[in-house]
Design an enzyme around this catalytic site. Structure first.
Site, PDB file in Angstrom:
ATOM      1  N   ARG A  70      -3.961  -2.217   2.130  1.00 24.51           N
ATOM      2  CA  ARG A  70      -4.218  -1.187   1.128  1.00 24.51           C
ATOM      3  C   ARG A  70      -5.632  -1.369   0.584  1.00 24.51           C
ATOM      4  O   ARG A  70      -6.157  -2.475   0.547  1.00 24.51           O
ATOM      5  CB  ARG A  70      -3.200  -1.290  -0.023  1.00 24.51           C
ATOM      6  N   TYR A 198      -3.324   2.720   7.790  1.00 31.29           N
ATOM      7  CA  TYR A 198      -2.512   1.577   7.363  1.00 31.29           C
ATOM      8  C   TYR A 198      -1.337   2.034   6.485  1.00 31.29           C
ATOM      9  O   TYR A 198      -1.499   2.886   5.608  1.00 31.29           O
ATOM     10  CB  TYR A 198      -3.377   0.554   6.589  1.00 31.29           C
ATOM     11  N   LYS A 207       4.190   3.830  -1.178  1.00 29.16           N
ATOM     12  CA  LYS A 207       3.499   3.460  -2.421  1.00 29.16           C
ATOM     13  C   LYS A 207       3.001   4.695  -3.164  1.00 29.16           C
ATOM     14  O   LYS A 207       3.080   4.768  -4.395  1.00 29.16           O
ATOM     15  CB  LYS A 207       2.320   2.540  -2.106  1.00 29.16           C
ATOM     16  N   HIS A 227       8.389  -1.512  -8.499  1.00 26.26           N
ATOM     17  CA  HIS A 227       8.082  -2.286  -7.284  1.00 26.26           C
ATOM     18  C   HIS A 227       9.091  -3.442  -7.193  1.00 26.26           C
ATOM     19  O   HIS A 227       8.749  -4.597  -7.414  1.00 26.26           O
ATOM     20  CB  HIS A 227       6.647  -2.813  -7.408  1.00 26.26           C
ATOM     21  N   SER A 249       2.862  -8.108  -4.258  1.00 25.99           N
ATOM     22  CA  SER A 249       2.929  -8.017  -2.802  1.00 25.99           C
ATOM     23  C   SER A 249       2.926  -9.397  -2.156  1.00 25.99           C
ATOM     24  O   SER A 249       2.192 -10.293  -2.574  1.00 25.99           O
ATOM     25  CB  SER A 249       1.714  -7.247  -2.286  1.00 25.99           C
ATOM     26  N   CYS A 251       5.048 -11.873  -2.013  1.00 27.05           N
ATOM     27  CA  CYS A 251       5.580 -13.046  -2.724  1.00 27.05           C
ATOM     28  C   CYS A 251       6.998 -13.342  -2.266  1.00 27.05           C
ATOM     29  O   CYS A 251       7.742 -14.048  -2.936  1.00 27.05           O
ATOM     30  CB  CYS A 251       5.618 -12.799  -4.227  1.00 27.05           C
ATOM     31  N   ASP A 276      11.625  -3.366  -1.517  1.00 23.03           N
ATOM     32  CA  ASP A 276      10.280  -3.100  -2.056  1.00 23.03           C
ATOM     33  C   ASP A 276      10.266  -2.194  -3.288  1.00 23.03           C
ATOM     34  O   ASP A 276       9.455  -2.399  -4.179  1.00 23.03           O
ATOM     35  CB  ASP A 276       9.409  -2.477  -0.960  1.00 23.03           C
ATOM     36  N   ARG A 365       2.602  -6.334  10.174  1.00 19.79           N
ATOM     37  CA  ARG A 365       3.832  -5.769   9.606  1.00 19.79           C
ATOM     38  C   ARG A 365       4.862  -5.423  10.667  1.00 19.79           C
ATOM     39  O   ARG A 365       4.515  -5.128  11.814  1.00 19.79           O
ATOM     40  CB  ARG A 365       3.480  -4.465   8.846  1.00 19.79           C
TER      41      ARG A 365
HETATM   42  C1  OXD Z   1       2.799  -4.093  -0.641  1.00 19.16           C
HETATM   43  C2  OXD Z   1       3.686  -3.599   0.417  1.00 19.16           C
HETATM   44  O1  OXD Z   1       1.608  -4.252  -0.391  1.00 19.16           O
HETATM   45  O2  OXD Z   1       4.904  -3.587   0.176  1.00 19.16           O
HETATM   46  O3  OXD Z   1       3.291  -4.363  -1.743  1.00 19.16           O
HETATM   47  O4  OXD Z   1       3.202  -3.184   1.485  1.00 19.16           O
HETATM   48 MN    MN Z   2       5.347  -3.852  -1.915  1.00 24.71          MN
END
Ligand code: OXD
Ligand code: MN
Length: 585
Positions: A70, A198, A207, A227, A249, A251, A276, A365
């Site tokens: 991102r 992306y 998002k 989130h 993100s 974690c 998410d 990913r």
């Molecule tokens: C983030 C994702 O960056 O879930 O939080 O892709």
């Molecule tokens: Mn996320």
């Protein structure tokens, strides 16, 4: 006419004119359509097939090397007044923003097909769900949206029944970082994204819609778009509690959402609802209910193995799109932390050279349907969602934050959420490993001024006396030599159990200035090789460190000036005073 919704029809025509697309293709969301798109992408090199023996229906996409995460510095919230976007967002005047980005869109789909993707975020029959339409020139985006959302005819018919839709216009453009913007127009329920393929920038349902636009919409409609993962914890007696947990993100949200109970925990089960995003509404009984607006996982690959996340490891062995991983000699996907196989090509398709960098990009990913997960809960499709017992915040902190603590009440919990901070990871471009404030793990995703967002959160206390309890966890405490103090992964269930026991009022707690902590004896460590001194350390509140932490938080909150709710300051002052008294004592 491809739709009976004239507003949608005229927008699609208008975009086709602006972008000068060769063809307009309305996606119906069928399996046959997905397969056909995959064939087309295999033929033009957008995808390559992975080993069909070991990984049936799995494909690899290699993105442009400069398009791997991102781009927060190029992401804008475009509201009439700058103050409505707040210091937490980049702002642009809506008229100027439209003009700037429409120039990029003009003629950008010449020679390309323009795909129209109607999608529904959330179960098709749920009153909590919201629809959108993404227009894109990327078949990779279509294939990912097919996995990540309920899309095609089913969504179009919901849109045609009324209720409105979010407009998302996307083009990969030239994939040029210099010609890239992700713009949100919350008042117009519109997203425009140019120049990136992306996930977070291009799969607009995720998002951009389900967090940035939805959080704005949720404020005026009285709900929350967060989130957060959603997980059900079932005890051996068959009782299930649902938790919604917010972490910045990368974690470990996906790992926690599909946690595998350790051997010591016979009879415990974990049910995954989402990894998410959670949309939270107050039910008629005053309890908070959650739905997962998504239907797929777009998860970080590196680190996934049979030990860290067996469910994820198994679910990505078939019907998965991989983005930016390495490959082995027999064409299996490979990533750091896989614990098996040897890469021969890296994520850019170059011969792998350990000295030159990792085989898989750290933010590589997988895209996979939620239903492929062994711990998938069919309640993820329930229109009424699930009742939430606890909201859990967390961050990646080497020090300061203890393993777990509970907020004193809802308003204090809002402060705990506002204080979330974490060491940065590869999910966003920028420096990795520095502590960054990430309130409610929403810093990159809140579509309006955080001060108003906290006021909105606080207002729930006036609307219900059956709100979830709020907690904070930290799996990432380290000793001086950089060793993790807590084993994490499946063992985190031990902490979730304390959280649930607190919600059920089955266990006491130790009151400290920062909140309520477990007595060491109340964390079940049976079958875990952990030194009691280490557990004590994990549960220690260092008052001097916390005074510094609160000063940093206070400085951050001060950026919101008069708009900051007085209640949040009051909560902060109470913690600061308590810390002061305890220091003096
Ligand atoms: C983030 C994702 O960056 O879930 O939080 O892709
Ligand atoms: Mn996320």
């Amino acid at each position: 006419m491809s739709t009976s919704n004239s507003e949608l029809e005229s927008w699609v025509n208008e975009v086709a004119r602006l972008t000068q697309a060769d063809k307009v293709f309305w996606c119906n969301g069928s399996e046959a359509e997905y397969r056909q798109l995959v064939q087309q992408m295999l033929a033009d090199g957008t995808l390559s097939e992975l080993n069909p023996e070991t990984h049936p229906n799995c494909y690899l996409h290699r993105s442009a090397p400069t398009d791997v995460a991102r781009v927060e510095h190029l992401t804008f919230i475009c509201t009439e007044k700058e103050a409505d976007a707040g210091p937490n967002n980049n702002w642009m005047d809506p008229a100027a923003a439209h003009q700037k980005i429409d120039q990029l869109f003009a003629g950008c789909m010449k020679g390309r097909t323009m795909y129209v993707i109607p999608y529904c975020m959330g179960p098709l029959e749920s009153p909590y769900s919201r629809c959108g339409v993404e227009i894109t020139d990327s078949p990779y985006v279509v294939a990912n949206m097919k996995i990540m959302t309920r899309m095609g005819d089913v969504a179009l018919s919901r849109i045609e029944k009324g209720g409105g839709f979010v407009r998302g216009l996307h083009s990969i453009g030239e994939l040029d970082p210099e010609r890239r913007f992700i713009m949100h127009f919350p008042a117009e329920l519109t997203i425009k994204s140019y120049g990136s393929g992306y996930g977070g920038n291009a799969l607009l349902g995720k998002k951009c819609h389900a967090l940035r636009i939805a959080s704005y919409q949720a404020r005026s409609e009285g709900w929350l778009a967060e989130h957060m993962l959603i997980v059900g914890v079932e005890n051996p007696a068959g009782e299930t509690h649902y938790l919604a947990c917010a972490f910045p993100s990368a974690c470990g949200k996906t790992n926690l959402a599909m946690l595998v109970p350790p051997k010591s925990h016979k009879g415990w089960k974990i049910w995954t609802l989402g990894d998410d995003i959670a949309w939270l509404q107050l039910g008629e009984d005053g309890r908070m209910r959650a739905i997962n607006p998504e239907a797929g996982y777009f998860g970080v690959v590196p680190g996934t193995n049979a030990k860290t996340n067996r469910n994820a490891y198994e679910m990505i062995r078939h019907d998965t799109i991989y983005t930016n991983v390495g490959v082995t000699a027999d064409n299996q996907p490979w990533w750091e932390g896989l614990d098996e196989g040897t890469p021969v090509l890296d994520w850019q398709g170059k011969p792998y050279d350990a000295k030159a960098g990792p085989a898989a990009h750290p933010n590589s990913r997988f895209t996979v349907a939620t239903s492929q997960n062994a711990s998938y809960s069919s309640l993820a499709d329930a229109p009424e969602g699930v009742p939430i017992s606890a909201l859990v915040f967390g961050g990646r902190r080497r020090e300061v934050a203890p393993l777990v603590y509970q907020a004193k009440d809802w308003a204090h919990g809002v402060l705990v959420g506002a204080g979330v901070a974490s060491e940065t990871t590869a999910a966003a471009s920028g420096e990795v490993g520095v502590v960054r404030r990430d309130p409610m793990a929403m810093k990159p995703f809140c579509g309006y001024n955080f001060a108003d967002y906290w006021a909105h959160w606080l207002s729930f206390a006036q609307r219900s006396d059956r709100l979830p309890e709020i907690f904070h966890v930290n799996w990432f405490r380290q000793d001086k030599d950089g060793n993790f103090l807590w084993p994490g992964f499946g063992e985190n269930l031990r902490v979730l159990r304390w959280i649930i026991d607190r919600c059920e009022k089955r266990v006491g707690a130790v009151t400290t200035p920062i909140g309520l902590l477990p007595a060491a004896a109340d964390i079940d460590i049976e079958g875990l090789a952990i030194d009691p001194a280490v557990l004590q350390e994990l549960l220690r509140v260092d008052h001097a460190q916390w005074s510094v932490e609160m000063a940093a938080l206070s400085e951050d909150l001060a950026r919101y000036g008069d708009r900051l709710p007085a209640e949040l300051n009051r909560q902060l002052q109470m913690v600061v005073e308590d810390l002061g008294e305890k220091n003096a004592a």
